[in-house]
Design a protein around this motif. Structure first.
Motif, PDB file in Angstrom:
ATOM      1  N   VAL A  62       0.839  -1.203   0.000  1.00  0.00           N
ATOM      2  CA  VAL A  62       0.000   0.000   0.000  1.00  0.00           C
ATOM      3  C   VAL A  62       0.873   1.251   0.000  1.00  0.00           C
ATOM      4  CG1 VAL A  62      -1.637   1.329   1.392  1.00  0.00           C
ATOM      5  CG2 VAL A  62      -2.000  -1.102   1.031  1.00  0.00           C
ATOM      6  N   GLY A  63       1.979   1.239   0.738  1.00  0.00           N
ATOM      7  CA  GLY A  63       2.892   2.382   0.753  1.00  0.00           C
ATOM      8  C   GLY A  63       3.536   2.623  -0.590  1.00  0.00           C
ATOM      9  N   VAL A  64       3.953   1.547  -1.246  1.00  0.00           N
ATOM     10  CA  VAL A  64       4.569   1.686  -2.569  1.00  0.00           C
ATOM     11  C   VAL A  64       3.555   2.223  -3.570  1.00  0.00           C
ATOM     12  CG1 VAL A  64       5.522   0.375  -4.504  1.00  0.00           C
ATOM     13  CG2 VAL A  64       6.353  -0.041  -2.197  1.00  0.00           C
ATOM     14  N   ILE A  65       2.352   1.680  -3.535  1.00  0.00           N
ATOM     15  CA  ILE A  65       1.310   2.140  -4.463  1.00  0.00           C
ATOM     16  C   ILE A  65       0.982   3.614  -4.210  1.00  0.00           C
ATOM     17  CG2 ILE A  65      -1.135   1.871  -5.059  1.00  0.00           C
ATOM     18  CD1 ILE A  65      -0.720  -1.148  -4.671  1.00  0.00           C
ATOM     19  N   THR A  66       0.900   4.003  -2.947  1.00  0.00           N
ATOM     20  CA  THR A  66       0.598   5.399  -2.619  1.00  0.00           C
ATOM     21  C   THR A  66       1.711   6.323  -3.109  1.00  0.00           C
ATOM     22  OG1 THR A  66      -0.580   4.647  -0.661  1.00  0.00           O
ATOM     23  CG2 THR A  66       0.032   6.967  -0.733  1.00  0.00           C
ATOM     24  N   LEU A  68       3.808   5.786  -5.626  1.00  0.00           N
ATOM     25  CA  LEU A  68       3.761   5.872  -7.090  1.00  0.00           C
ATOM     26  C   LEU A  68       2.594   6.735  -7.564  1.00  0.00           C
ATOM     27  CD1 LEU A  68       4.675   2.198  -8.035  1.00  0.00           C
ATOM     28  CD2 LEU A  68       6.103   4.226  -8.235  1.00  0.00           C
ATOM     29  N   LEU A  69       1.452   6.606  -6.908  1.00  0.00           N
ATOM     30  CA  LEU A  69       0.309   7.433  -7.301  1.00  0.00           C
ATOM     31  C   LEU A  69       0.560   8.908  -7.020  1.00  0.00           C
ATOM     32  CD1 LEU A  69      -2.757   5.249  -6.264  1.00  0.00           C
ATOM     33  CD2 LEU A  69      -2.012   5.849  -8.562  1.00  0.00           C
ATOM     34  N   SER A  70       1.219   9.210  -5.899  1.00  0.00           N
ATOM     35  CA  SER A  70       1.513  10.621  -5.612  1.00  0.00           C
ATOM     36  C   SER A  70       2.515  11.178  -6.617  1.00  0.00           C
ATOM     37  CB  SER A  70       2.027  10.786  -4.181  1.00  0.00           C
ATOM     38  OG  SER A  70       3.236  10.072  -4.009  1.00  0.00           O
ATOM     39  N   ALA A  71       3.516  10.375  -7.021  1.00  0.00           N
ATOM     40  CA  ALA A  71       4.460  10.835  -8.045  1.00  0.00           C
ATOM     41  C   ALA A  71       3.743  11.064  -9.370  1.00  0.00           C
ATOM     42  CB  ALA A  71       5.586   9.819  -8.209  1.00  0.00           C
ATOM     43  N   LEU A  72       2.830  10.166  -9.708  1.00  0.00           N
ATOM     44  CA  LEU A  72       2.056  10.331 -10.938  1.00  0.00           C
ATOM     45  C   LEU A  72       1.193  11.587 -10.877  1.00  0.00           C
ATOM     46  CD1 LEU A  72       1.190   9.070 -13.659  1.00  0.00           C
ATOM     47  CD2 LEU A  72      -0.616   7.905 -12.413  1.00  0.00           C
ATOM     48  N   THR A  73       0.631  11.866  -9.708  1.00  0.00           N
ATOM     49  CA  THR A  73      -0.183  13.070  -9.538  1.00  0.00           C
ATOM     50  C   THR A  73       0.663  14.327  -9.724  1.00  0.00           C
ATOM     51  OG1 THR A  73      -1.598  11.873  -7.995  1.00  0.00           O
ATOM     52  CG2 THR A  73      -1.728  14.272  -7.952  1.00  0.00           C
ATOM     53  N   VAL A  74       1.871  14.332  -9.151  1.00  0.00           N
ATOM     54  CA  VAL A  74       2.744  15.504  -9.286  1.00  0.00           C
ATOM     55  C   VAL A  74       3.117  15.727 -10.751  1.00  0.00           C
ATOM     56  CG1 VAL A  74       5.062  16.375  -8.749  1.00  0.00           C
ATOM     57  CG2 VAL A  74       3.651  15.412  -6.938  1.00  0.00           C
TER      58      VAL A  74
END
Length: 126
Positions: A62-66, A68-74
């Motif tokens: 869950v931490g890794v997915i979060t 990666l999603l935050s990097a994608l959002t940025v």
């Protein structure tokens, strides 16, 4: 994609239910069911110990997915910012072209400067 996910989850649940029923039937048929256990092994006394082994990898995933999603959002927001800037430039260019062109500034006119005033020669004969 969402219907495929629902179908996959439903299929996994059906397979788990079937395996549980087959396991229960085989345990009762063997007669090796321990009468002292009133609760199953999974949800019995050692449930917290068993679930703690699964929680650490699950929390890591869950931490890794979060992350990666935050990097994608940025990255997406950066692209959105560039798109907004280009949109503003395009709209301002369209608006500027819709108005009539301003008159060019007048050309400079060449003229000669007036002659300086003569100096009075008061002390001429000295």
């Amino acid at each position: 994609m969402a219907s495929f996910d629902r179908t996959l989850v439903f299929g996994v649940l059906v397979v788990c239910a079937m395996l549980c029923m087959v396991s229960a039937e085989s345990t009762e048929a063997d007669g090796s069911f321990d009468a002292d256990l009133t609760a199953g092994r999974t949800f019995g006394h050692h449930f917290l110990k068993r679930i703690s082994f699964a929680m650490i990898p699950a929390a890591f995933v869950v931490g890794v997915i979060t992350t990666l999603l935050s990097a994608l959002t940025v990255v997406s927001m950066k692209g959105l910012g560039v798109g907004v800037i280009l949109l503003v430039l395009t709209i301002s260019q369209v608006i500027a072209r819709s108005f009539p062109a301003p008159l060019p500034p007048p050309l400079p006119v060449a003229y000669s400067a007036p002659a300086p005033a003569p100096i009075p020669l008061v002390y001429k004969d000295w």
